[in-house]
Design a protein around this motif. Structure first.
Motif, mmCIF file in Angstrom:
data_model
loop_
_atom_site.group_PDB
_atom_site.id
_atom_site.type_symbol
_atom_site.label_atom_id
_atom_site.label_comp_id
_atom_site.label_asym_id
_atom_site.label_seq_id
_atom_site.Cartn_x
_atom_site.Cartn_y
_atom_site.Cartn_z
ATOM 1 N N LEU A 278 0.730 -1.292 0.163
ATOM 2 C CA LEU A 278 -0.077 -0.226 -0.077
ATOM 3 C C LEU A 278 0.752 1.257 0.004
ATOM 4 N N ASP A 279 1.866 1.282 0.825
ATOM 5 C CA ASP A 279 2.742 2.507 0.693
ATOM 6 C C ASP A 279 3.256 2.760 -0.487
ATOM 7 N N ALA A 280 3.732 1.592 -1.259
ATOM 8 C CA ALA A 280 4.407 1.828 -2.633
ATOM 9 C C ALA A 280 3.437 2.088 -3.544
ATOM 10 N N SER A 281 2.194 1.735 -3.529
ATOM 11 C CA SER A 281 1.043 1.894 -4.368
ATOM 12 C C SER A 281 0.716 3.386 -4.744
ATOM 13 N N GLY A 282 0.967 4.451 -3.568
ATOM 14 C CA GLY A 282 0.517 5.660 -4.154
ATOM 15 C C GLY A 282 -0.920 5.787 -3.645
ATOM 16 N N LEU A 283 -1.605 4.602 -3.246
ATOM 17 C CA LEU A 283 -3.159 4.899 -3.042
ATOM 18 C C LEU A 283 -3.374 5.253 -1.712
ATOM 19 N N ASP A 284 -4.469 6.019 -1.480
ATOM 20 C CA ASP A 284 -4.881 6.657 0.013
ATOM 21 C C ASP A 284 -5.272 5.664 0.721
ATOM 22 N N HIS A 285 -4.586 5.310 1.788
ATOM 23 C CA HIS A 285 -4.939 4.227 2.812
ATOM 24 C C HIS A 285 -4.639 4.491 4.115
ATOM 25 N N ASP A 286 -5.438 3.759 5.157
ATOM 26 C CA ASP A 286 -5.414 3.793 6.494
ATOM 27 C C ASP A 286 -5.414 2.401 7.071
ATOM 28 N N ARG A 287 -4.727 2.504 8.280
ATOM 29 C CA ARG A 287 -4.888 1.068 9.049
ATOM 30 C C ARG A 287 -5.211 1.466 10.426
ATOM 31 N N ALA A 288 -6.050 0.390 10.737
ATOM 32 C CA ALA A 288 -6.676 0.418 12.413
ATOM 33 C C ALA A 288 -6.184 -1.135 12.624
ATOM 34 N N GLY A 289 -5.472 -1.349 13.347
ATOM 35 C CA GLY A 289 -5.236 -2.781 13.773
ATOM 36 C C GLY A 289 -4.659 -3.697 12.586
ATOM 37 N N ASP A 290 -5.809 -4.753 12.332
ATOM 38 C CA ASP A 290 -5.431 -5.578 11.221
ATOM 39 C C ASP A 290 -6.376 -5.407 10.071
ATOM 40 N N VAL A 291 -6.958 -4.003 9.827
ATOM 41 C CA VAL A 291 -7.732 -3.708 9.123
ATOM 42 C C VAL A 291 -6.973 -2.494 8.343
ATOM 43 N N PHE A 292 -7.016 -2.681 7.046
ATOM 44 C CA PHE A 292 -6.562 -1.612 5.895
ATOM 45 C C PHE A 292 -7.853 -1.053 5.217
ATOM 46 N N THR A 293 -8.037 0.287 5.206
ATOM 47 C CA THR A 293 -8.815 0.699 4.545
ATOM 48 C C THR A 293 -8.469 1.569 3.290
ATOM 49 N N VAL A 294 -8.529 1.254 2.068
ATOM 50 C CA VAL A 294 -8.052 1.656 0.843
ATOM 51 C C VAL A 294 -9.020 2.419 -0.148
ATOM 52 N N ILE A 295 -8.634 3.698 -0.740
ATOM 53 C CA ILE A 295 -9.491 4.350 -1.485
ATOM 54 C C ILE A 295 -8.726 3.923 -2.838
ATOM 55 N N LEU A 296 -9.632 3.543 -3.789
ATOM 56 C CA LEU A 296 -9.382 3.113 -5.007
ATOM 57 C C LEU A 296 -10.087 4.127 -6.053
ATOM 58 N N PRO A 297 -9.150 5.070 -6.736
ATOM 59 C CA PRO A 297 -9.933 6.131 -7.533
ATOM 60 C C PRO A 297 -10.293 5.528 -8.851
ATOM 61 N N GLY A 298 -11.455 5.809 -9.407
ATOM 62 C CA GLY A 298 -12.027 5.456 -10.673
ATOM 63 C C GLY A 298 -12.351 6.275 -11.691
ATOM 64 N N GLU A 299 -12.845 6.075 -12.734
ATOM 65 C CA GLU A 299 -13.535 7.185 -13.696
ATOM 66 C C GLU A 299 -15.049 7.205 -13.451
ATOM 67 N N HIS A 300 -15.840 6.099 -13.604
ATOM 68 C CA HIS A 300 -17.244 6.095 -13.406
ATOM 69 C C HIS A 300 -17.679 6.289 -11.959
ATOM 70 N N LYS A 301 -17.047 5.439 -11.087
ATOM 71 C CA LYS A 301 -17.119 5.476 -9.746
ATOM 72 C C LYS A 301 -15.983 6.181 -9.105
ATOM 73 N N LEU A 302 -16.158 7.391 -8.957
ATOM 74 C CA LEU A 302 -14.750 8.159 -8.667
ATOM 75 C C LEU A 302 -13.940 7.778 -7.467
ATOM 76 N N ARG A 303 -14.631 6.840 -6.534
ATOM 77 C CA ARG A 303 -13.869 6.345 -5.401
ATOM 78 C C ARG A 303 -14.516 5.259 -4.911
ATOM 79 N N THR A 304 -13.848 4.267 -4.748
ATOM 80 C CA THR A 304 -14.267 2.748 -4.360
ATOM 81 C C THR A 304 -13.708 2.655 -2.970
ATOM 82 N N THR A 305 -14.287 2.695 -1.630
ATOM 83 C CA THR A 305 -13.565 2.257 -0.562
ATOM 84 C C THR A 305 -13.699 0.660 -0.133
ATOM 85 N N CYS A 306 -12.425 0.401 -0.065
ATOM 86 C CA CYS A 306 -12.266 -0.962 0.152
ATOM 87 C C CYS A 306 -11.524 -1.445 1.367
#
Length: 157
Positions: free
Chosen positions: A9-37
């Protein structure tokens, strides 16, 4: 495995956060501007969960059928609905399989599907709302740029 995910995730350049064992990642798109994963690290597996769209206002059974038919073609994820009927992409892979290449493929599959199917889901499940939005914006002279993907639903009168 947590280090593999954090490093990727650090190398990907994606916006992300970590809370314990859970990572939240924001995937940027064209049609759906952001997908939270979310990527949740478990004892035996890595679970992926990405919100795609809320419960369809109309034609829910048609939308669900379309999603189920798409499930046959997906890599590592599948469409699912929650108790409210909201649409998600979910998946689970063994911890032993987690690598940078797998994360790239897994999140790529989530982004490609969430972004690529978004307008179809909206048109099938929210067509009346889109048509109302067109009428409202046109009647008030409001910008319509974000409705460009639905130009074919623009009122012609």
């Amino acid at each position: 495995m947590i280090e593999i995910i954090a490093d990727w995730l650090d190398a990907s350049g994606l916006d992300h956060d970590r809370a314990g064992d859970v990572f939240t990642v924001i995937l940027p798109g064209e049609h759906k501007l952001r997908t939270t994963c979310s990527l949740a690290v478990g004892r035996h597996s890595l679970a992926v969960n990405a919100f795609v769209a809320r419960h369809p206002d109309e034609n829910a059974s048609e939308v669900h059928r379309w999603l189920l038919e798409r499930n046959r073609r997906l890599f590592a994820v599948a469409y699912a609905i929650d108790h409210l009927g909201d649409i998600y992409l979910v998946g689970r892979v063994p911890v032993a399989a987690v690598s940078a290449d797998l994360l790239d493929s897994l999140l790529g599959a989530v982004l490609q599907e969430a972004d690529g199917s978004f307008n179809t889901i909206l048109e099938m499940g929210f067509r009346s709302s889109i048509e109302r939005e067109w009428r409202w914006r046109l009647s008030r002279g409001e910008p319509t740029a974000n409705l460009a993907a639905f130009e074919h639903l623009r009122p012609r009168d």
